[in-house]
Write a protein that holds these residues in place. Sequence first.
Motif, PDB file in Angstrom:
ATOM      1  N   ARG A 212      -2.943  21.610 -40.048  1.00  0.00           N
ATOM      2  CA  ARG A 212      -3.137  22.367 -41.282  1.00  0.00           C
ATOM      3  C   ARG A 212      -4.302  23.355 -41.153  1.00  0.00           C
ATOM      4  N   PHE A 213      -4.144  24.483 -41.881  1.00  0.00           N
ATOM      5  CA  PHE A 213      -5.194  25.499 -41.985  1.00  0.00           C
ATOM      6  C   PHE A 213      -5.681  25.520 -43.438  1.00  0.00           C
ATOM      7  N   PHE A 214      -6.976  25.310 -43.618  1.00  0.00           N
ATOM      8  CA  PHE A 214      -7.583  25.333 -44.953  1.00  0.00           C
ATOM      9  C   PHE A 214      -8.537  26.524 -45.056  1.00  0.00           C
ATOM     10  N   VAL A 215      -8.644  27.082 -46.263  1.00  0.00           N
ATOM     11  CA  VAL A 215      -9.626  28.145 -46.499  1.00  0.00           C
ATOM     12  C   VAL A 215     -10.020  28.130 -47.979  1.00  0.00           C
ATOM     13  N   HIS A 216     -11.335  28.235 -48.249  1.00  0.00           N
ATOM     14  CA  HIS A 216     -11.771  28.452 -49.642  1.00  0.00           C
ATOM     15  C   HIS A 216     -11.278  29.832 -50.052  1.00  0.00           C
ATOM     16  N   LEU A 217     -10.670  29.942 -51.206  1.00  0.00           N
ATOM     17  CA  LEU A 217     -10.141  31.257 -51.588  1.00  0.00           C
ATOM     18  C   LEU A 217     -10.139  31.448 -53.101  1.00  0.00           C
ATOM     19  N   THR A 234      -6.880  41.808 -53.525  1.00  0.00           N
ATOM     20  CA  THR A 234      -7.400  40.516 -53.997  1.00  0.00           C
ATOM     21  C   THR A 234      -7.512  39.575 -52.800  1.00  0.00           C
ATOM     22  N   PRO A 235      -8.231  38.466 -52.951  1.00  0.00           N
ATOM     23  CA  PRO A 235      -8.323  37.513 -51.817  1.00  0.00           C
ATOM     24  C   PRO A 235      -6.953  37.059 -51.315  1.00  0.00           C
ATOM     25  N   ILE A 236      -6.030  36.802 -52.219  1.00  0.00           N
ATOM     26  CA  ILE A 236      -4.684  36.372 -51.801  1.00  0.00           C
ATOM     27  C   ILE A 236      -3.987  37.481 -51.006  1.00  0.00           C
TER      28      ILE A 236
END
Length: 446
Positions: A212-217, A234-236
Amino acid sequence: MTNDLLITNCSVLSEPAAPIAHHCFVEIAAGRINAIGPISACPDVARRPVIEATGKLLLPGLVNAHNHCAMTLFRGLADDLEPAAWLNDHIFPAEAAHVSPEMVYWCTLLAAAEMIRSGTTTVADGYFFSGEAARALHDAGMRAVVAHGIVDFPAPSVPDPSKNVATVAAFLDRWQGRSPRITPAVFAHAPYTCSPQTLRRAKELADNQGVRFFVHLAETRTEQELIIDPQGATPIRHLAHLGILDENCVCVHGVWLDDDDLDLLADSGAAVVTCPQSNLKLAAGIARVPAMLDRGIPVGIGTDGCASNNSLDMFREIDLLAKIMKLSPLDATALPATATLRCATAAGARVIGLPTVGTVAVGAPADLILLDLHSPHLTPFYGSNLLVYAADGSDVTTVIIDGAVVMHERQILSFDLAEVYRRVAPLAEGVRRFAANSSRPTAPTG
Ligand SMILES: [Zn+2]
């Protein structure tokens, strides 16, 4: 500890919306649920450990889908601050001074104790010296997805940021397949601490290794202005433009998402982990969880690190989430208790890449908790909504993970909690001295 067990005379909640079955047995063999049924059909109790559970409710252990476990050392160090000041003036300096392999091991064990005692059986962790976090969560008997952090500046376990992705690759190599309960992963901190190139390389690593890849967003309103070399409005859209927004991407927070962002997320298959206490305490905002679920976006629930919460009790988290989601639309039906509990169990487990975890079903991993229903605030007990709106972590009496009893009658059996307190005390003394000698602005007190 053994992974064979028989639980007798319990009530069972197999799924948040299911009716509660009374007077049941649950048989566990080799770490998995082998049989569930009425006590009249209970197999022979001889030659295996038995937990007599009259008056107890058995349900899936809770899944904390986002935590920075070792930050237990910094709990209460800096509260009531703006997110940027909290992070840059307090947390990052404290981490630079105090994060070490020893700190990560013992402070992660401290987090494990708190999580086990409040009914969490699975956690997704993201921090530094992740080999030590993995070792601690393994030793604690927990199930965990342990993600190594990546930032584009010198970090405690990666002093040379040019080696950040390579360090995580080595961590994945060491931990893949090493423990049946520990799954390694990749955690790119955020698009304001990781360049587009770093984000791409980190995602590629995760995809290539099948983790899995996680990122604060999209945590705060100002995040958009801080993104390094923004590739979208935007961040997304930044992530989408980089080609990393897909079903292997878990966006932690997802507070500041407009309708187009949500549509993009839904189309991509990416998931969100919402952290309501952290988002409220840092005044980051309120995520639009019902709008996510309406679009079919997978949603898990996390506490975030306890420096920004400040608790790791998932019962507090689900209570708050179900309530605040009703507030902004002034709609008491916005996020029902059953949907909230699902996000904290099976749905949350799927988000972090563990699709068989979080249910009480034959063949599923035996990650189970027992709650004492003989309490004034749980009497009478009509259904699972009380788990969200009235229960708390201290109602949990027994915790079983992978078929092993890691807590019984509120005593942790998998490790020596007294030793954890002894080991954390001098580390905390160092933080106290650091804070006293610091010239940084202090948290407001009045
Ligand atoms: Zn976080």
